[in-house]
Design an enzyme around this catalytic site. Structure first.
Site, PDB file in Angstrom:
ATOM      1  N   TYR A  51       0.852  -1.197   0.000  1.00 39.49           N
ATOM      2  CA  TYR A  51       0.000   0.000   0.000  1.00 39.49           C
ATOM      3  C   TYR A  51       0.881   1.237   0.000  1.00 39.49           C
ATOM      4  O   TYR A  51       1.787   1.351   0.824  1.00 39.49           O
ATOM      5  CB  TYR A  51      -0.928   0.021   1.227  1.00 39.49           C
ATOM      6  CG  TYR A  51      -2.364  -0.105   0.792  1.00 39.49           C
ATOM      7  CD1 TYR A  51      -2.939   0.886  -0.009  1.00 39.49           C
ATOM      8  CD2 TYR A  51      -3.125  -1.209   1.130  1.00 39.49           C
ATOM      9  CE1 TYR A  51      -4.244   0.755  -0.448  1.00 39.49           C
ATOM     10  CE2 TYR A  51      -4.427  -1.349   0.698  1.00 39.49           C
ATOM     11  CZ  TYR A  51      -4.979  -0.358  -0.102  1.00 39.49           C
ATOM     12  OH  TYR A  51      -6.264  -0.486  -0.548  1.00 39.49           O
ATOM     13  N   GLU A  53      -0.445   4.714  -0.688  1.00 36.28           N
ATOM     14  CA  GLU A  53      -1.261   5.912  -0.939  1.00 36.28           C
ATOM     15  C   GLU A  53      -0.410   7.155  -0.720  1.00 36.28           C
ATOM     16  O   GLU A  53       0.368   7.226   0.236  1.00 36.28           O
ATOM     17  CB  GLU A  53      -2.479   5.923  -0.005  1.00 36.28           C
ATOM     18  CG  GLU A  53      -3.529   4.932  -0.450  1.00 36.28           C
ATOM     19  CD  GLU A  53      -4.750   4.925   0.465  1.00 36.28           C
ATOM     20  OE1 GLU A  53      -4.728   5.585   1.516  1.00 36.28           O
ATOM     21  OE2 GLU A  53      -5.726   4.234   0.117  1.00 36.28           O
ATOM     22  N   ASP A 197      -5.522  13.410 -25.414  1.00 36.89           N
ATOM     23  CA  ASP A 197      -5.475  12.011 -24.976  1.00 36.89           C
ATOM     24  C   ASP A 197      -4.749  11.210 -26.051  1.00 36.89           C
ATOM     25  O   ASP A 197      -5.304  10.930 -27.111  1.00 36.89           O
ATOM     26  CB  ASP A 197      -6.920  11.523 -24.788  1.00 36.89           C
ATOM     27  CG  ASP A 197      -7.015  10.031 -24.496  1.00 36.89           C
ATOM     28  OD1 ASP A 197      -5.974   9.343 -24.500  1.00 36.89           O
ATOM     29  OD2 ASP A 197      -8.145   9.563 -24.275  1.00 36.89           O
ATOM     30  N   THR A 223      -2.716   6.003 -22.225  1.00 34.03           N
ATOM     31  CA  THR A 223      -2.561   4.663 -21.680  1.00 34.03           C
ATOM     32  C   THR A 223      -1.085   4.320 -21.819  1.00 34.03           C
ATOM     33  O   THR A 223      -0.335   4.997 -22.535  1.00 34.03           O
ATOM     34  CB  THR A 223      -3.362   3.612 -22.466  1.00 34.03           C
ATOM     35  OG1 THR A 223      -2.903   3.615 -23.815  1.00 34.03           O
ATOM     36  CG2 THR A 223      -4.857   3.897 -22.449  1.00 34.03           C
ATOM     37  N   LYS A 226      -0.710   0.542 -25.173  1.00 30.38           N
ATOM     38  CA  LYS A 226      -1.007   0.436 -26.614  1.00 30.38           C
ATOM     39  C   LYS A 226       0.317   0.562 -27.380  1.00 30.38           C
ATOM     40  O   LYS A 226       1.194  -0.265 -27.166  1.00 30.38           O
ATOM     41  CB  LYS A 226      -2.079   1.442 -26.984  1.00 30.38           C
ATOM     42  CG  LYS A 226      -3.402   1.128 -26.239  1.00 30.38           C
ATOM     43  CD  LYS A 226      -4.521   2.093 -26.512  1.00 30.38           C
ATOM     44  CE  LYS A 226      -5.736   1.725 -25.647  1.00 30.38           C
ATOM     45  NZ  LYS A 226      -6.831   2.700 -25.795  1.00 30.38           N
ATOM     46  N   ARG A 232      -0.685  -2.638 -18.738  1.00 27.23           N
ATOM     47  CA  ARG A 232      -1.988  -1.983 -18.819  1.00 27.23           C
ATOM     48  C   ARG A 232      -2.071  -0.887 -17.755  1.00 27.23           C
ATOM     49  O   ARG A 232      -1.919  -1.178 -16.563  1.00 27.23           O
ATOM     50  CB  ARG A 232      -3.055  -3.047 -18.595  1.00 27.23           C
ATOM     51  CG  ARG A 232      -4.486  -2.656 -18.845  1.00 27.23           C
ATOM     52  CD  ARG A 232      -5.339  -3.897 -19.004  1.00 27.23           C
ATOM     53  NE  ARG A 232      -4.953  -4.565 -20.248  1.00 27.23           N
ATOM     54  CZ  ARG A 232      -5.354  -4.205 -21.458  1.00 27.23           C
ATOM     55  NH1 ARG A 232      -6.197  -3.202 -21.601  1.00 27.23           N
ATOM     56  NH2 ARG A 232      -4.933  -4.835 -22.530  1.00 27.23           N
TER      57      ARG A 232
HETATM   58  C1  LIG Z   1      -7.840   3.043 -24.974  1.00 28.09           C
HETATM   59  C2  LIG Z   1      -8.212   4.449 -24.813  1.00 28.09           C
HETATM   60  C3  LIG Z   1      -8.509   5.002 -23.548  1.00 28.09           C
HETATM   61  C4  LIG Z   1      -8.775   4.217 -22.281  1.00 28.09           C
HETATM   62  O1  LIG Z   1      -7.966   3.286 -21.875  1.00 28.09           O
HETATM   63  P1  LIG Z   1      -8.355   2.177 -20.786  1.00 28.09           P
HETATM   64  O2  LIG Z   1      -7.019   1.883 -20.183  1.00 28.09           O
HETATM   65  O3  LIG Z   1      -8.977   1.066 -21.524  1.00 28.09           O
HETATM   66  O4  LIG Z   1      -9.273   2.797 -19.789  1.00 28.09           O
HETATM   67  C5  LIG Z   1      -8.722   6.360 -23.448  1.00 28.09           C
HETATM   68  N1  LIG Z   1      -8.664   7.130 -24.539  1.00 28.09           N
HETATM   69  C6  LIG Z   1      -8.415   6.642 -25.762  1.00 28.09           C
HETATM   70  C7  LIG Z   1      -8.379   7.580 -26.924  1.00 28.09           C
HETATM   71  C8  LIG Z   1      -8.209   5.289 -25.947  1.00 28.09           C
HETATM   72  O5  LIG Z   1      -7.997   4.804 -27.172  1.00 28.09           O
END
Ligand SMILES: *Cc1c(COP(=O)(O)O)cnc(C)c1O
Length: 429
Positions: A51, A53, A197, A223, A226, A232
Site C-alpha cells: 500500500y 497511498e 489524450d 494509456t 497500446k 496496462r
Molecule cells: C484506450 C483508450 C482510452 C482508455 O484506456 P483504458 O485503459 O482502456 O481505460 C482512453 N482514450 C483513448 C483515446 C483510448 O484509445
C-alpha cells in the site's frame, strides 16, 4: 508458474492457452501489443502487496522506500521520454487518467467537447454510458463525412457556440495526424482548456513520428499499454507548472501539477498499483532506447504497406490511407458488414475489430468497417513482406465471408507464418 500449475491448474491452463492464442494467431487489434519479459516480471512481482497511498516521500504508509524508487524512476523516465515537466504515473487506466484530467479543469455540469464515439472518439470523450457523458454537458465534434478527417472548422464553430470548459483531442480509431496546434488556437479563441489524450499514439509521439501535443495542451493523458508497449495502465503529463486551482476542502489554491496529483489521489483513486508502476518504469526505460524508435518506425511502415496492399486489392480505406499505426477499412462499398468481416477473419486466425465508418449505414453493433493495427505484429518482428502477405490473406477472406474452406486454408497459412515469429514461449502442458 510451477505453483500455479500445481495448485490452480484451471487458471494455469487458461494462461497457457491464452499464450498459445497470442502466439498462434495474428493479433491486429490496433490497441493491443506484447510487453517484454522484463515488463512481465515486474508485473508479477511482490510490489503488488504494498500500500503506498500518496506520492514518493509523502506517503500515508510506512515501508515505502523501495516503491518510492520505482515510482521515481517511472516519473523520471516518462518525463524524459515526452519532454514533459511533470508526470503522474498512478492512473490505473487511460479512463482513470481522463477522469482526473477533466476534474482538474472542470466541474460536473460544465461543457466538454470531445470526438464523437461513432467517429473514432473514446467512451471517455463523452459517451452517455460513461462517467464523462454523465458528469459533463457533452458537445461532440465529428469528422467530415467527405474526407473522413477531423472537421476543425466545425470544431471551431461549435466551440464559439457552446463555450466549452475543455476540448478533448485524441481518438481510438483515427488513421491520420491530429493537429494539436490547430486545436490550441480554437481553445485560446474561446478560453477553453485543451486535454490531449494520446492513448493510441503515445509510442509514435514519444519517438517523433506524430507531433507532440505537449506544447499545445494543458494536460496530456495516455494509456501505457497500446503503442507505448508497457503494462496496462494510464499516465498524465503537463508542461503547465503554474495556475491556481481551487479544490473543495483544500485550504490553498493549487498549481496544475498539485491539482492533478490531488485529483488522481485521493480524488479518483486509492492505493496505486505498485507492481504496474514498476512495470511502467521498465517500459519507459525501454522506450528511451534507440531500438524503440526503430520499432515505431516499422509500425508505421507496416501500416502503410498493409494499406497499400488492401487498396491494390480493391478495398476502400477511410481517408484513403494512414499516417499512423492503424487503418480503417470501409466495407460499405463492397456491401459487407464489419461484424461478419471480423468473425470471418477471426476464423482464419486474424484478430481485428469491427468499427463504425463515416456515414455508416449500419448500427454500432454491426458496423461497416474493420479497424486493423500493426503494433503487436511489429513487436513480433514482422516487416513489409509479411504485411503484403497478410493484406492478401485479408482480401481473400473478405472476398467470400461464408467460404469456410478459405478460412481453413488461411488459418493454415497464418499458423506457418506465426511459427517464424515466436515472441512468448508457450508454458508446458
Ligand atoms: C484506450 C483508450 C482510452 C482508455 O484506456 P483504458 O485503459 O482502456 O481505460 C482512453 N482514450 C483513448 C483515446 C483510448 O484509445
Amino acid at each position: 508458474m510451477q505453483n500455479l500449475k500445481e495448485q490452480f491448474p484451471d487458471i494455469y491452463a487458461a494462461i497457457r492457452d491464452e499464450t498459445r492464442r497470442q502466439t498462434e494467431t495474428l493479433e491486429m487489434i490496433a490497441s493491443e501489443n506484447f510487453v517484454s519479459l522484463p515488463v512481465l516480471e515486474a508485473l508479477g512481482s511482490v510490489m503488488t502487496n504494498k500500500y503506498a497511498e500518496g506520492y514518493p516521500r509523502a506517503r500515508y504508509y510506512g515501508g515505502c522506500d523501495h516503491v518510492d524508487v520505482v515510482e521515481g524512476k517511472a516519473r523520471f523516465n516518462v518525463k524524459k521520454l515526452f519532454d514533459a515537466a511533470y508526470a503522474n504515473v498512478q492512473p490505473h487506466s487511460g479512463s482513470q487518467a481522463n477522469m482526473a484530467a477533466y476534474l482538474t479543469l472542470a466541474k460536473p455540469g460544465d461543457t466538454v467537447m470531445g470526438m464523437h464515439l461513432n467517429h473514432g472518439g473514446h467512451l471517455t470523450h463523452g459517451s452517455p454510458v460513461n462517467f464523462s457523458g454523465r458528469l459533463f454537458n457533452i458537445v461532440p465534434y465529428t469528422i467530415s463525412p467527405e474526407t473522413g478527417r477531423i472537421d476543425y472548422d466545425l470544431m471551431a464553430k461549435l466551440a464559439r457556440e457552446h463555450k466549452p470548459k475543455i476540448i478533448v483531442t485524441g481518438a481510438s480509431a483515427y488513421p491520420r495526424i491530429i493537429e494539436f496546434d490547430k486545436v490550441k488556437e480554437i481553445c485560446d479563441d474561446v478560453g477553453a482548456y485543451h486535454v490531449a489524450d494520446i492513448a493510441h499514439i503515445a509510442g509514435l509521439v514519444a519517438t517523433g513520428l506524430h507531433p507532440s501535443p505537449l506544447p499545445y495542451a494543458d494536460i496530456v493523458t495516455s494509456t501505457t499499454h497500446k503503442t507505448l508497449r508497457g503494462p496496462r495502465g494510464g499516465l498524465i503529463l503537463t508542461n503547465v507548472e503554474g495556475g491556481e486551482f481551487i479544490l473543495e476542502n483544500m485550504p490553498k489554491p493549487k498549481t496544475m501539477p498539485e491539482a492533478i496529483d490531488a485529483w488522481v489521489f485521493p480524488g479518483c483513486q486509492g492505493g496505486p498499483l505498485m507492481h504496474v508502476i514498476a512495470a511502467k518504469a521498465v517500459a519507459f526505460m525501454e522506450a528511451r532506447k534507440p531500438e524503440f524508435a526503430e520499432y515505431q518506425q516499422q509500425v508505421v511502415k507496416n501500416a502503410a504497406v498493409l494499406a497499400e496492399t488492401l487498396l491494390s486489392e480493391g478495398y476502400s480505406l477511410v481517408t484513403g490511407g494512414t499516417d499512423n499505426h492503424l487503418i480503417l477499412m470501409d466495407l460499405a462499398p463492397k456491401g459487407l458488414q464489419g461484424r461478419a468481416a471480423e468473425r470471418a477473419l477471426e476464423a482464419a486466425g486474424i484478430t481485428t475489430n469491427k468499427n463504425m465508418v463515416p456515414n455508416d449505414p449500419q448500427k454500432p453493433f454491426i458496423t461497416s468497417g474493420v479497424r486493423i493495427g500493426t503494433p503487436a505484429l511489429t513487436t513480433r518482428g514482422m516487416k513489409e513482406d509479411e504485411m503484403r502477405q497478410i493484406g492478401k490473406m485479408i482480401a481473400y477472406i473478405l472476398g467470400d465471408l461464408d467460404d469456410e474452406a478459405r478460412q481453413k486454408k488461411v488459418r493454415q497459412e497464418v499458423s506457418e507464418l506465426c511459427k517464424k515469429f515466436i515472441f512468448y514461449e508457450i508454458p508446458p502442458e
